[in-house]
Design an enzyme around this catalytic site. Structure first.
Site, PDB file in Angstrom:
ATOM      1  N   ARG A 195      -5.200  16.509 -18.670  1.00 40.42           N
ATOM      2  CA  ARG A 195      -5.486  16.662 -17.233  1.00 40.42           C
ATOM      3  C   ARG A 195      -6.714  15.866 -16.796  1.00 40.42           C
ATOM      4  O   ARG A 195      -7.384  16.222 -15.835  1.00 40.42           O
ATOM      5  CB  ARG A 195      -5.636  18.142 -16.867  1.00 40.42           C
ATOM      6  CG  ARG A 195      -4.354  18.939 -17.096  1.00 40.42           C
ATOM      7  CD  ARG A 195      -4.515  20.380 -16.646  1.00 40.42           C
ATOM      8  NE  ARG A 195      -3.279  21.109 -16.862  1.00 40.42           N
ATOM      9  CZ  ARG A 195      -2.944  21.695 -18.007  1.00 40.42           C
ATOM     10  NH1 ARG A 195      -3.771  21.642 -19.042  1.00 40.42           N
ATOM     11  NH2 ARG A 195      -1.797  22.334 -18.123  1.00 40.42           N
ATOM     12  N   ARG A 230      -9.929   2.719   3.700  1.00 45.43           N
ATOM     13  CA  ARG A 230      -9.559   2.081   2.434  1.00 45.43           C
ATOM     14  C   ARG A 230      -8.253   1.303   2.546  1.00 45.43           C
ATOM     15  O   ARG A 230      -8.015   0.361   1.789  1.00 45.43           O
ATOM     16  CB  ARG A 230      -9.474   3.114   1.308  1.00 45.43           C
ATOM     17  CG  ARG A 230      -9.179   2.470  -0.039  1.00 45.43           C
ATOM     18  CD  ARG A 230      -9.377   3.393  -1.215  1.00 45.43           C
ATOM     19  NE  ARG A 230      -9.069   2.691  -2.458  1.00 45.43           N
ATOM     20  CZ  ARG A 230      -9.334   3.147  -3.661  1.00 45.43           C
ATOM     21  NH1 ARG A 230      -9.930   4.307  -3.819  1.00 45.43           N
ATOM     22  NH2 ARG A 230      -9.011   2.450  -4.733  1.00 45.43           N
ATOM     23  N   LYS A 233     -15.825  -3.582  -2.062  1.00 42.53           N
ATOM     24  CA  LYS A 233     -14.856  -2.546  -2.414  1.00 42.53           C
ATOM     25  C   LYS A 233     -15.551  -1.214  -2.665  1.00 42.53           C
ATOM     26  O   LYS A 233     -15.048  -0.161  -2.259  1.00 42.53           O
ATOM     27  CB  LYS A 233     -14.033  -2.955  -3.635  1.00 42.53           C
ATOM     28  CG  LYS A 233     -12.961  -1.915  -3.961  1.00 42.53           C
ATOM     29  CD  LYS A 233     -11.811  -2.448  -4.753  1.00 42.53           C
ATOM     30  CE  LYS A 233     -10.705  -1.409  -4.852  1.00 42.53           C
ATOM     31  NZ  LYS A 233      -9.552  -1.870  -5.651  1.00 42.53           N
ATOM     32  N   HIS A 258       0.742 -11.232  -9.028  1.00 43.80           N
ATOM     33  CA  HIS A 258       0.260 -10.384  -7.934  1.00 43.80           C
ATOM     34  C   HIS A 258      -0.631 -11.135  -6.947  1.00 43.80           C
ATOM     35  O   HIS A 258      -0.420 -11.068  -5.728  1.00 43.80           O
ATOM     36  CB  HIS A 258      -0.487  -9.179  -8.507  1.00 43.80           C
ATOM     37  CG  HIS A 258      -1.093  -8.301  -7.465  1.00 43.80           C
ATOM     38  ND1 HIS A 258      -0.336  -7.551  -6.592  1.00 43.80           N
ATOM     39  CD2 HIS A 258      -2.388  -8.064  -7.131  1.00 43.80           C
ATOM     40  CE1 HIS A 258      -1.132  -6.881  -5.776  1.00 43.80           C
ATOM     41  NE2 HIS A 258      -2.384  -7.178  -6.078  1.00 43.80           N
ATOM     42  N   LYS A 287      -7.702   3.693  -8.400  1.00 46.53           N
ATOM     43  CA  LYS A 287      -6.244   3.675  -8.247  1.00 46.53           C
ATOM     44  C   LYS A 287      -5.618   3.272  -9.578  1.00 46.53           C
ATOM     45  O   LYS A 287      -5.941   2.226 -10.134  1.00 46.53           O
ATOM     46  CB  LYS A 287      -5.818   2.678  -7.179  1.00 46.53           C
ATOM     47  CG  LYS A 287      -5.864   3.186  -5.763  1.00 46.53           C
ATOM     48  CD  LYS A 287      -5.199   2.173  -4.839  1.00 46.53           C
ATOM     49  CE  LYS A 287      -5.147   2.645  -3.414  1.00 46.53           C
ATOM     50  NZ  LYS A 287      -4.464   1.655  -2.542  1.00 46.53           N
ATOM     51  N   HIS A 294       3.669  -7.115  -2.091  1.00 49.29           N
ATOM     52  CA  HIS A 294       4.403  -6.219  -2.982  1.00 49.29           C
ATOM     53  C   HIS A 294       5.911  -6.401  -2.831  1.00 49.29           C
ATOM     54  O   HIS A 294       6.662  -6.342  -3.814  1.00 49.29           O
ATOM     55  CB  HIS A 294       4.025  -4.766  -2.703  1.00 49.29           C
ATOM     56  CG  HIS A 294       2.683  -4.376  -3.244  1.00 49.29           C
ATOM     57  ND1 HIS A 294       2.096  -3.161  -2.968  1.00 49.29           N
ATOM     58  CD2 HIS A 294       1.816  -5.032  -4.052  1.00 49.29           C
ATOM     59  CE1 HIS A 294       0.921  -3.095  -3.574  1.00 49.29           C
ATOM     60  NE2 HIS A 294       0.735  -4.219  -4.235  1.00 49.29           N
TER      61      HIS A 294
END
Length: 377
Positions: A130, A249, A235, A275, A152, A260
């Site tokens: 967890r 954000r 950032k 990417h 992320k 994407h």
């Protein structure tokens, strides 16, 4: 451009998230110094290092030696390189490696590699027990200025990119700028797209500085460290204000909705599109679409395209090798994007260079018409 960071050889940027705050160290030699930096911050003395077959031959041994010199016991797992590694197929072995290493509360998982390794390893660290401690050692420009910062993490799905994941902040980011010297020109250019993005979001003076100094950034040295530090600070400021992407954000996704979709349309085939290249094309499309909607001047779109093209990045759909699906299929990929709320398309659009904003009610018919014009096949 006014410097946003201290004029020293090694830079430190702080991501301010109260008790989960952490440092980003930027400069050469940080892989060799990793053991010392980690040992001074974490009590644990067991680590699991996750890397890939491209990075391991260059940097795994120096990292393991550095950890050993600081009394840290480490095991490693080497994965295949490439975007397709961000999958359930590889997530499970990473989780098992972390558990097999008996990583405990004060120990950590280390991601040594580019964005793929960082995203995958961070996701595994976020779900094992967890939530396990996690350290990013990004070795690509894209990872140093973008994916290693902000928490992320995730993997791809057949439905789209990064659709399965969690927010899980690292405890430390070590951006060894010397590692960038071994990148291919294409990899470096792809990362540079994310650097330029910060100027286009809300730092027009930074974009202007890049237009004048990009060759020095590519060459290395102080200009490269400056560009990385400004990007990381930009950032860090956004993440500190809006960690879970409830508002500001989302601006960091400039160029990513189109990008994407293009990555999905090429089946994440890095021979066709990586990417950063998708982001470059996406940022040009975002500026062109903004001009089409009478939000910005067409001159801004031309300026963005000119700079990205000058550094060698693709800027048009026609620059992508091979056939692309028709516009309506690209729209399907866009509709799967995480930036869709209540069935309405959310795009990051612009009113000019450095004037990006969140548009959360973009008519899909306008986007389809725009894509059809840009990609009539």
């Amino acid at each position: 451009m006014t410097s946003h960071v201290m004029p020293t050889a090694e830079r430190k940027v702080r991501v301010d998230l109260a008790e989960r705050s952490y440092d980003i160290l930027i400069g050469p030699g940080l892989i060799a110094a990793a053991g010392k930096e980690i040992a001074s911050r974490l009590k644990g003395r067991k680590m699991a290092v996750i890397t890939d077959e491209n990075v391991a031959p260059r940097y795994l041994e120096p990292l393991m030696a550095s950890l050993g010199e600081s009394g840290i016991e480490a095991v490693s797992l080497i994965l295949p390189a490439g975007e397709k590694t961000k999958s359930f197929e590889h997530l499970i072995p990473v989780c098992e490696a972390i558990l097999g290493a008996r990583i405990e509360r004060n120990d950590a998982v280390i991601a040594l590699g580019g964005g793929v390794i960082g995203d995958l390893t961070g996701f595994a660290a976020g779900i094992v027990r967890r939530g396990s401690r996690f350290i990013q050692i990004p070795t690509s420009l894209l990872a140093q200025v973008d994916s290693s910062v902000g928490g992320k993490t995730g993997i791809n799905s057949a439905h789209g990119k990064n659709l399965i994941g969690v927010f899980h902040q690292p405890d430390l980011v070590l951006a060894d700028t010397a590692a960038l010297d071994t990148l291919s020109p294409r990899e470096f250019r792809a990362g540079y797209a994310e650097v330029a993005k910060y100027g286009l979001i809300d730092k027009p003076e930074f974009f202007e500085w890049l237009e004048k100094n990009w060759q020095a950034v590519f060459a290395g040295g102080p200009a490269r460290i400056e560009a990385i530090a400004v990007s990381c600070q930009a950032k860090a400021d956004v993440v500190a204000a809006d960690e879970r992407e409830n508002g500001r954000r989302a601006l960091l996704n400039l160029g990513h909705t189109f990008g994407h979709a293009l990555e999905a349309a090429t089946d994440y085939d890095s021979k066709r599109l990586v990417h950063g290249e998708g982001v470059a094309i996406g940022m040009v499309l975002a500026h062109e679409f903004s001009a089409r909607m009478n939000l910005a001047s067409p001159d801004d779109a031309r300026r963005v395209e000119a700079h990205l093209k000058t550094v060698g990045l693709p800027t048009r759909l026609a620059d992508i090798p091979g056939a692309l699906p028709p516009a309506d299929r690209l729209m399907e990929a866009i509709a799967q994007d995480k930036k869709v709320k209540g069935g309405k398309l959310t795009f990051i659009l612009t009113r000019g260079i450095g004037q990006s904003f969140v548009a959360d009610d973009v008519p899909s018919s306008e986007v389809l018409s725009f894509l059809t014009e840009k990609h009539p096949r």
